[in-house]
Design a protein around this motif. Structure first.
Motif, PDB file in Angstrom:
ATOM      1  N   LEU A  97      -7.363 -13.261   1.724  1.00 28.84           N
ATOM      2  CA  LEU A  97      -6.426 -14.347   2.004  1.00 28.84           C
ATOM      3  C   LEU A  97      -6.830 -15.701   1.340  1.00 28.84           C
ATOM      4  CD1 LEU A  97      -6.113 -13.370   5.915  1.00 28.84           C
ATOM      5  CD2 LEU A  97      -4.508 -12.843   3.922  1.00 28.84           C
ATOM      6  N   PRO A  98      -6.052 -16.786   1.227  1.00 29.99           N
ATOM      7  CA  PRO A  98      -6.425 -17.929   1.113  1.00 29.99           C
ATOM      8  C   PRO A  98      -7.766 -18.624   1.619  1.00 29.99           C
ATOM      9  CG  PRO A  98      -4.165 -18.229   1.085  1.00 29.99           C
ATOM     10  CD  PRO A  98      -4.653 -16.420   1.862  1.00 29.99           C
ATOM     11  N   GLY A  99      -8.678 -19.037   1.183  1.00 28.77           N
ATOM     12  CA  GLY A  99      -9.836 -19.727   1.693  1.00 28.77           C
ATOM     13  C   GLY A  99     -10.992 -18.620   1.433  1.00 28.77           C
ATOM     14  N   CYS A 100     -10.736 -17.401   1.113  1.00 25.94           N
ATOM     15  CA  CYS A 100     -11.801 -16.441   1.074  1.00 25.94           C
ATOM     16  C   CYS A 100     -12.868 -16.652   0.027  1.00 25.94           C
ATOM     17  CB  CYS A 100     -11.156 -15.065   0.694  1.00 25.94           C
ATOM     18  SG  CYS A 100     -12.279 -13.753   0.807  1.00 25.94           S
ATOM     19  N   ASN A 101     -14.225 -16.663   0.638  1.00 28.15           N
ATOM     20  CA  ASN A 101     -15.357 -17.052  -0.388  1.00 28.15           C
ATOM     21  C   ASN A 101     -16.164 -15.793  -0.556  1.00 28.15           C
ATOM     22  OD1 ASN A 101     -14.817 -19.736  -0.709  1.00 28.15           O
ATOM     23  ND2 ASN A 101     -15.727 -20.325   1.544  1.00 28.15           N
ATOM     24  N   ALA A 102     -15.676 -14.707  -0.590  1.00 30.69           N
ATOM     25  CA  ALA A 102     -16.303 -13.401  -1.136  1.00 30.69           C
ATOM     26  C   ALA A 102     -15.430 -12.669  -1.980  1.00 30.69           C
ATOM     27  CB  ALA A 102     -16.436 -12.426   0.113  1.00 30.69           C
ATOM     28  N   ASP A 103     -16.071 -12.091  -2.894  1.00 27.34           N
ATOM     29  CA  ASP A 103     -15.753 -11.347  -3.897  1.00 27.34           C
ATOM     30  C   ASP A 103     -16.388 -10.024  -4.205  1.00 27.34           C
ATOM     31  OD1 ASP A 103     -14.312 -10.459  -6.224  1.00 27.34           O
ATOM     32  OD2 ASP A 103     -14.471 -12.372  -7.387  1.00 27.34           O
ATOM     33  N   THR A 104     -15.752  -8.717  -4.311  1.00 29.23           N
ATOM     34  CA  THR A 104     -16.257  -7.714  -4.462  1.00 29.23           C
ATOM     35  C   THR A 104     -16.472  -7.522  -6.055  1.00 29.23           C
ATOM     36  OG1 THR A 104     -14.355  -6.376  -4.298  1.00 29.23           O
ATOM     37  CG2 THR A 104     -15.691  -6.894  -2.443  1.00 29.23           C
ATOM     38  N   GLY A 105     -15.561  -8.124  -6.891  1.00 23.52           N
ATOM     39  CA  GLY A 105     -15.416  -7.880  -8.178  1.00 23.52           C
ATOM     40  C   GLY A 105     -14.333  -6.811  -8.389  1.00 23.52           C
ATOM     41  N   LEU A 106     -13.796  -6.092  -7.459  1.00 24.79           N
ATOM     42  CA  LEU A 106     -12.426  -5.160  -7.567  1.00 24.79           C
ATOM     43  C   LEU A 106     -11.637  -6.238  -8.039  1.00 24.79           C
ATOM     44  CD1 LEU A 106     -13.041  -3.038  -4.444  1.00 24.79           C
ATOM     45  CD2 LEU A 106     -13.303  -2.454  -7.131  1.00 24.79           C
ATOM     46  N   PRO A 107     -10.565  -5.673  -8.549  1.00 22.11           N
ATOM     47  CA  PRO A 107      -9.169  -6.504  -8.818  1.00 22.11           C
ATOM     48  C   PRO A 107      -8.453  -7.064  -7.597  1.00 22.11           C
ATOM     49  CG  PRO A 107      -8.893  -3.977  -9.391  1.00 22.11           C
ATOM     50  CD  PRO A 107     -10.268  -4.112  -9.186  1.00 22.11           C
ATOM     51  N   ASP A 108      -7.854  -8.024  -7.569  1.00 17.31           N
ATOM     52  CA  ASP A 108      -7.216  -8.306  -6.209  1.00 17.31           C
ATOM     53  C   ASP A 108      -5.631  -7.727  -6.481  1.00 17.31           C
ATOM     54  OD1 ASP A 108      -8.540 -10.513  -4.884  1.00 17.31           O
ATOM     55  OD2 ASP A 108      -8.912 -11.381  -6.698  1.00 17.31           O
ATOM     56  N   MET A 109      -5.251  -7.339  -5.111  1.00 16.86           N
ATOM     57  CA  MET A 109      -4.084  -6.570  -5.198  1.00 16.86           C
ATOM     58  C   MET A 109      -3.481  -7.064  -3.906  1.00 16.86           C
ATOM     59  SD  MET A 109      -4.705  -2.726  -6.284  1.00 16.86           S
ATOM     60  CE  MET A 109      -5.301  -2.078  -7.909  1.00 16.86           C
ATOM     61  N   THR A 110      -1.879  -6.884  -3.749  1.00 17.14           N
ATOM     62  CA  THR A 110      -1.068  -7.029  -2.669  1.00 17.14           C
ATOM     63  C   THR A 110      -1.015  -5.647  -2.154  1.00 17.14           C
ATOM     64  OG1 THR A 110       0.851  -6.332  -3.972  1.00 17.14           O
ATOM     65  CG2 THR A 110       0.464  -8.831  -3.790  1.00 17.14           C
ATOM     66  N   VAL A 111      -0.630  -5.769  -0.683  1.00 15.29           N
ATOM     67  CA  VAL A 111      -0.524  -4.194  -0.467  1.00 15.29           C
ATOM     68  C   VAL A 111       0.403  -3.209  -1.259  1.00 15.29           C
ATOM     69  CG1 VAL A 111       0.835  -2.904   1.512  1.00 15.29           C
ATOM     70  CG2 VAL A 111      -0.752  -5.146   2.083  1.00 15.29           C
ATOM     71  N   ALA A 112       1.542  -4.058  -1.746  1.00 15.54           N
ATOM     72  CA  ALA A 112       2.428  -3.000  -2.498  1.00 15.54           C
ATOM     73  C   ALA A 112       1.846  -2.649  -3.808  1.00 15.54           C
ATOM     74  CB  ALA A 112       3.846  -3.776  -2.869  1.00 15.54           C
ATOM     75  N   GLU A 113       0.841  -3.449  -4.477  1.00 19.07           N
ATOM     76  CA  GLU A 113       0.185  -3.079  -5.697  1.00 19.07           C
ATOM     77  C   GLU A 113      -0.663  -1.851  -5.171  1.00 19.07           C
ATOM     78  OE1 GLU A 113       0.572  -7.361  -7.983  1.00 19.07           O
ATOM     79  OE2 GLU A 113      -1.278  -6.845  -6.844  1.00 19.07           O
ATOM     80  N   ALA A 114      -1.298  -2.218  -4.200  1.00 20.53           N
ATOM     81  CA  ALA A 114      -2.372  -1.165  -3.748  1.00 20.53           C
ATOM     82  C   ALA A 114      -1.776   0.130  -3.548  1.00 20.53           C
ATOM     83  CB  ALA A 114      -3.037  -1.464  -2.552  1.00 20.53           C
ATOM     84  N   VAL A 115      -0.898   0.283  -2.878  1.00 21.65           N
ATOM     85  CA  VAL A 115       0.149   1.442  -2.432  1.00 21.65           C
ATOM     86  C   VAL A 115       0.438   2.049  -3.790  1.00 21.65           C
ATOM     87  CG1 VAL A 115       2.031   2.394  -1.581  1.00 21.65           C
ATOM     88  CG2 VAL A 115       0.786   0.801  -0.245  1.00 21.65           C
ATOM     89  N   ALA A 116       0.907   1.163  -4.631  1.00 24.60           N
ATOM     90  CA  ALA A 116       1.412   1.854  -5.901  1.00 24.60           C
ATOM     91  C   ALA A 116       0.379   2.619  -6.807  1.00 24.60           C
ATOM     92  CB  ALA A 116       1.956   0.946  -6.818  1.00 24.60           C
ATOM     93  N   ALA A 117      -1.040   2.008  -6.571  1.00 26.13           N
ATOM     94  CA  ALA A 117      -2.148   2.637  -7.200  1.00 26.13           C
ATOM     95  C   ALA A 117      -2.763   3.701  -6.549  1.00 26.13           C
ATOM     96  CB  ALA A 117      -3.344   1.384  -7.338  1.00 26.13           C
ATOM     97  N   GLY A 118      -2.293   3.964  -5.444  1.00 27.11           N
ATOM     98  CA  GLY A 118      -2.381   5.344  -4.797  1.00 27.11           C
ATOM     99  C   GLY A 118      -3.309   4.970  -3.344  1.00 27.11           C
ATOM    100  N   ALA A 119      -3.509   3.645  -2.930  1.00 26.34           N
ATOM    101  CA  ALA A 119      -4.517   3.624  -1.877  1.00 26.34           C
ATOM    102  C   ALA A 119      -3.874   4.128  -0.597  1.00 26.34           C
ATOM    103  CB  ALA A 119      -4.439   1.894  -1.450  1.00 26.34           C
ATOM    104  N   ARG A 120      -4.619   4.861   0.208  1.00 26.21           N
ATOM    105  CA  ARG A 120      -4.267   5.603   1.243  1.00 26.21           C
ATOM    106  C   ARG A 120      -4.703   4.899   2.602  1.00 26.21           C
ATOM    107  NH1 ARG A 120      -3.745  11.222   0.072  1.00 26.21           N
ATOM    108  NH2 ARG A 120      -2.957  11.319   2.493  1.00 26.21           N
ATOM    109  N   THR A 121      -5.988   3.962   2.569  1.00 26.93           N
ATOM    110  CA  THR A 121      -6.504   3.423   3.677  1.00 26.93           C
ATOM    111  C   THR A 121      -6.758   2.092   3.249  1.00 26.93           C
ATOM    112  OG1 THR A 121      -7.426   5.525   4.548  1.00 26.93           O
ATOM    113  CG2 THR A 121      -8.128   3.538   5.379  1.00 26.93           C
ATOM    114  N   PHE A 122      -6.306   1.016   4.208  1.00 24.90           N
ATOM    115  CA  PHE A 122      -6.753  -0.272   4.427  1.00 24.90           C
ATOM    116  C   PHE A 122      -7.915  -0.554   5.084  1.00 24.90           C
ATOM    117  CE2 PHE A 122      -5.874  -4.508   6.182  1.00 24.90           C
ATOM    118  CZ  PHE A 122      -5.186  -5.299   4.991  1.00 24.90           C
ATOM    119  N   VAL A 123      -9.082  -0.874   4.477  1.00 28.03           N
ATOM    120  CA  VAL A 123     -10.162  -0.901   5.033  1.00 28.03           C
ATOM    121  C   VAL A 123     -10.571  -2.340   5.419  1.00 28.03           C
ATOM    122  CG1 VAL A 123     -12.756  -0.612   4.746  1.00 28.03           C
ATOM    123  CG2 VAL A 123     -11.141   0.989   3.990  1.00 28.03           C
TER     124      VAL A 123
END
Lengths: 336, 336
Positions: free
Chosen positions: B40-66
């Motif tokens: 979300l805006p203001g987030c100061n953490a970054d895991t290095g994974l690509p940033d995705m929207t929910v729709a993009e993640a579902v399209a990429a196969g994501a099954r669980t929102f952690v």
């Protein structure tokens, strides 16, 4: 939470007097709130109150059926349910200090709903606690600690409150267990708090106060008990006591419920100071409270004198001789 | 509990990298289970994974929102709810390591019911624990402890498991926090257990085993942290470790979330032995794990060499140089 009085104290069929310590504590400090006790066949505890059936208790005015027995794990035995349901059907509310919630039993829940009675689980606080902060708060605090569970920490704290008030000090007992909550009408059963919030709950229980005010905090468990030491440490850190009293039961051979030997009083003092100074660098021991019931009076006085000399601290039996010397030490060490 | 993979890791708008340590830990050890992160805006953490929207993640196969962020108190911020509801509406299950249950939010609960998705609160075990017994169990156990929270205890334990297995030892990581549960697929979030059962839960987690088997137990908190030391002590007593490793972050000036200074490594060793010998008299320290990220490589090696000499123990940076020397010490001290 307002539990209606008077109480009928239910002891179930507990195997020994210690397992009925909730009921015994209520009787020790609030006998006039109790009409009687109810016991099942095989019960080996006795509060000294008259034995009553549910019907007799209701006739005597009882408003709340108090499950005054504890067991390891806090489970409600299935064969106690019929007595609880009978009490509800006879018009009583029910209050319990067990971990398991009364309403988790479908028969009890159904009976309470059908008869419009209330179920009190005093171990489950509705309060939402913060994590502990460890910041020094104004006001003074004294904590009872023990060489074991069930060695008189609650009794000693209540006796300290009474003696401090009698001497004009501004003192409030702070209950951390179900019996203390029944006796004082407030507090938090700290062993039922989620682990992350033990210290935070203790901070909530003993808030910032007038600099001359004393919280007299009921201790729990023992830093040397392999089942419960985490609770003891979180309470110690959250309560940040200025002073503590070590409670001891000299006839105990192993710690309650386990095979471990008891620590010495010196070990308890040393580890309490080592850990307690994290949130109160000035923490100190101000007395020793011993259950001398197994000794004749002269022998008891000699044993206490020997302890007092060994530790250079007042050593008392709160039940037999009162806690006067400890309060005198407290007044001397913490002048107004 | 079977959480479907792959994951979309939600970081919310946490103020720093430490607050996203759940997500960071999953990426460190199970990057191939993650399709991306959502911030979300203001987030100061970054895991290095690509940033995705929910729709993009579902399209990429994501099954669980952690929900891969933590905060003091474990509360779910209201402004995270819309993202969680959107994930549910897009077809994902949701898993959270917060204290607050996902289903306690009415919007989340309603969405999950309407869309037939599952809510996982990994901090809340369905297991009913007994109180700790403190009886010595067969099998060997090693615990990571710390000078503070968030100093590498989980990472060190996972690195020890990997290195021990690589050397042919029979070793199993035992998760005690939400991230560890996400990574290993089992365990218990011990800070969410009711206080009376901390040691009992740790005993359940590290049961009797083959005499040559090692449980590698993830530590929690610190005996010197005024918020969480009770959890640390109960875990220490229940895990009854034969060996422990002290984890340390040398740039930390105060303990996480409070104003207290860090203890020294020597203080942690001494108090861990003093308390741990209650359930394992032979407990000993076998190594020191230091985060040297702030130092150049030569300086890091020099600092570790100095610590090793001072304490006569292997001193490693698990991330930078691995934990080999600690496993060598373990093998030498505990021959098969």
């Amino acid at each position: 939470m307002q539990i209606e009085r008077p109480y009928l104290l239910f002891l179930g069929d507990v195997p020994d007097a210690l397992a009925a310590k909730t009921a015994a504590g209520i009787v020790d400090w609030r006998r006039d709130w109790c009409v009687g006790q109810m016991r099942l066949p095989g019960c080996n505890a006795d509060t000294g109150l008259p034995d009553m059936t549910v019907a007799e208790a209701v006739a005597a005015g009882a408003r709340t059926f108090v499950v005054g027995a504890v067991n390891a794990g806090g489970i409600l035995p299935r064969h106690w349910v019929a007595s609880i349901v009978a009490a509800i059907e006879a018009g009583m509310d029910v209050a319990s200090g067990l971990h398991m919630r009364l309403g988790d039993d479908p028969d009890i829940r159904a009976a309470a709903e059908a008869h419009g009675r209330r179920l009190f689980d005093v171990r489950h606080s509705g309060e939402r606690f913060a994590t502990g902060k460890g910041v020094k708060r104004p006001g003074r605090r004294i904590l009872t600690v023990g060489t074991d569970c069930s060695v008189g920490k609650k009794y000693t704290a209540l006796a300290l409150e009474a003696e401090m008030r009698a001497r004009g000090l501004d003192a409030d007992f702070r209950a951390t267990g179900q019996t203390g909550v029944f006796i004082s009408g407030r507090g938090v059963a700290i062993d039922a708090v989620v682990a992350d919030f033990i210290a935070g709950a203790a901070e909530w229980l003993t808030p910032a106060a007038d600099p001359a005010h004393w919280d007299v905090v009921e201790g729990q468990g023992s830093l040397f008990h392999p089942s419960f030491a985490g609770v003891t440490l979180g309470l110690l850190h959250g309560a940040q006591p200025d002073a503590f009293v070590v409670c001891h039961e000299p006839t105990r051979r192993t710690m309650r419920g386990v095979a471990h030997p008891l620590p010495t009083i010196a070990e308890v003092i040393d580890l309490t100071v080592a850990c307690g100074r994290l949130t109160n660098p000035a923490i100190r021991c101000v007395g020793i409270a011993v259950n001398t019931a197994a000794l004749a009076e002269a022998d008891a006085r000699a044993a206490l004198d020997a302890l007092a000399a060994e530790y250079a601290l007042p050593a008392v039996d709160p039940v037999r001789f009162g806690v006067g010397p400890i309060v005198e030490r407290l007044v001397a060490e913490f002048p107004s």
